[in-house]
Design a protein around this motif. Structure first.
Motif, short mmCIF file in Angstrom:
data_model
loop_
_atom_site.label_atom_id
_atom_site.label_comp_id
_atom_site.label_asym_id
_atom_site.label_seq_id
_atom_site.Cartn_x
_atom_site.Cartn_y
_atom_site.Cartn_z
N VAL A 153 -7.55 2.80 -0.15
CA VAL A 153 -6.09 2.70 0.00
C VAL A 153 -5.53 1.53 -0.79
CG1 VAL A 153 -6.05 3.95 2.19
CG2 VAL A 153 -6.10 1.46 2.22
N ILE A 154 -6.31 0.47 -0.91
CA ILE A 154 -5.87 -0.67 -1.74
C ILE A 154 -5.80 -0.25 -3.20
CG2 ILE A 154 -6.60 -2.93 -2.62
CD1 ILE A 154 -7.57 -3.52 0.28
N ASP A 155 -6.78 0.54 -3.65
CA ASP A 155 -6.74 1.06 -5.02
C ASP A 155 -5.49 1.91 -5.27
OD1 ASP A 155 -9.10 -0.21 -5.68
OD2 ASP A 155 -10.36 1.58 -5.45
N ASN A 156 -4.96 2.51 -4.19
CA ASN A 156 -3.74 3.32 -4.29
C ASN A 156 -2.48 2.52 -3.96
OD1 ASN A 156 -5.28 5.54 -4.98
ND2 ASN A 156 -5.38 6.32 -2.90
N ASN A 157 -2.62 1.20 -3.96
CA ASN A 157 -1.50 0.28 -3.73
C ASN A 157 -0.92 0.30 -2.32
OD1 ASN A 157 -1.48 -0.91 -6.36
ND2 ASN A 157 -0.69 1.04 -7.09
N ALA A 158 -1.70 0.77 -1.37
CA ALA A 158 -1.33 0.60 0.03
C ALA A 158 -1.97 -0.70 0.52
CB ALA A 158 -1.79 1.79 0.87
N ILE A 159 -1.69 -1.06 1.75
CA ILE A 159 -2.20 -2.31 2.32
C ILE A 159 -3.15 -1.94 3.45
CG2 ILE A 159 -1.50 -4.48 3.42
CD1 ILE A 159 -0.26 -3.96 0.59
N ALA A 160 -4.20 -2.71 3.65
CA ALA A 160 -5.15 -2.44 4.73
C ALA A 160 -5.32 -3.68 5.62
CB ALA A 160 -6.50 -2.02 4.15
N LEU A 161 -5.28 -3.43 6.91
CA LEU A 161 -5.44 -4.48 7.92
C LEU A 161 -6.46 -3.98 8.93
CD1 LEU A 161 -4.39 -7.16 9.29
CD2 LEU A 161 -2.71 -5.71 10.46
N ASN A 162 -7.44 -4.83 9.26
CA ASN A 162 -8.40 -4.35 10.25
C ASN A 162 -7.93 -4.74 11.66
OD1 ASN A 162 -9.54 -6.83 11.13
ND2 ASN A 162 -11.32 -6.65 9.82
N PRO A 163 -8.45 -4.05 12.68
CA PRO A 163 -7.98 -4.28 14.05
C PRO A 163 -8.32 -5.66 14.61
CG PRO A 163 -9.07 -2.15 13.89
CD PRO A 163 -9.32 -2.88 12.59
N ARG A 164 -9.03 -6.47 13.85
CA ARG A 164 -9.32 -7.85 14.26
C ARG A 164 -8.40 -8.84 13.55
NH1 ARG A 164 -14.23 -8.16 17.21
NH2 ARG A 164 -15.28 -6.15 17.22
N LEU A 208 1.03 0.69 5.32
CA LEU A 208 0.02 -0.15 5.96
C LEU A 208 -1.01 0.76 6.62
CD1 LEU A 208 -0.97 -2.98 6.86
CD2 LEU A 208 0.54 -2.73 8.86
N VAL A 209 -2.29 0.52 6.35
CA VAL A 209 -3.38 1.31 6.94
C VAL A 209 -4.20 0.39 7.83
CG1 VAL A 209 -5.45 2.68 6.48
CG2 VAL A 209 -3.44 2.88 4.97
N ILE A 210 -4.35 0.80 9.09
CA ILE A 210 -5.14 0.03 10.04
C ILE A 210 -6.52 0.67 10.10
CG2 ILE A 210 -5.31 -0.82 12.41
CD1 ILE A 210 -2.74 -1.73 10.86
N THR A 211 -7.53 -0.08 9.67
CA THR A 211 -8.90 0.42 9.65
C THR A 211 -9.90 -0.71 9.61
OG1 THR A 211 -10.45 1.93 8.57
CG2 THR A 211 -8.98 0.65 7.12
N ALA A 212 -11.05 -0.46 10.21
CA ALA A 212 -12.18 -1.37 10.07
C ALA A 212 -13.18 -0.82 9.06
CB ALA A 212 -12.87 -1.57 11.43
N ASP A 213 -12.87 0.34 8.49
CA ASP A 213 -13.74 1.01 7.54
C ASP A 213 -13.50 0.42 6.15
OD1 ASP A 213 -14.43 3.03 5.48
OD2 ASP A 213 -14.90 4.31 7.21
N ILE A 214 -14.47 -0.33 5.65
CA ILE A 214 -14.32 -1.04 4.38
C ILE A 214 -14.11 -0.09 3.20
CG2 ILE A 214 -15.37 -2.74 2.82
CD1 ILE A 214 -14.67 -3.98 5.48
#
Length: 149
Positions: free
Chosen positions: A82-93, A70-76
């Motif tokens: 990271v999504i292309d590398n099959n990780a998950i992204a969640l923004n701080p909002r 899981l990667v926490i980022t607001a950086d689109i």
């Protein structure tokens, strides 16, 4: 699973939520920044300080994050990589980025960059408030409950 944080721009309140979640769930939390970060002592929380420079922290996260992390980022753009590398992204909002919505987010971001470059005042992100903290905490808890091994 590990949780990676794009820590340079992550709100303090979101980091505090992440510290508590790491200790509660015993999932490794790694904060990546180009400056020193003071974090609470915990066997589950570590930091990586990278050199200053454009996207240095982002590149470090892309290099190290594994599928299902899981990667926490607001950086689109970082979220997209990271999504292309099959990780998950969640923004701080509290918004979960997925393969289904990230391209649209990139298009909107690029459009807004173009507008700003042409001199348009597009405003900015509203202040990180209690509603944002609650939405982030809820989204994080929901994700961790569903994906913890």
């Amino acid at each position: 699973m590990k949780i990676w944080v794009d820590a340079d721009a992550c709100p303090v309140a979101a980091k505090e939520i992440l510290y508590r979640a790491a200790n509660r769930t015993q999932i490794e939390l790694i904060l990546v920044a180009n400056q020193y970060l003071k974090v609470p002592p915990s066997p589950f929380i570590t930091t990586i300080q990278v050199s200053s420079g454009f996207d240095v922290a982002d590149n470090e996260i892309v290099l190290r994050a594994q599928p299902e992390d899981l990667v926490i980022t607001a950086d689109i753009p970082l979220a997209s990589e990271v999504i292309d590398n099959n990780a998950i992204a969640l923004n701080p909002r509290g918004e979960l980025y997925t393969k289904h919505n990230i391209k649209q987010r990139l298009n909107i971001r690029d459009f807004m960059d173009t507008m700003r470059a042409s001199g348009a005042d597009t405003g900015g992100q509203p202040k990180y408030g209690d509603k944002d903290k609650q939405q982030f905490a809820n989204a994080l808890d929901k994700y961790l409950a569903k994906h913890r091994k």
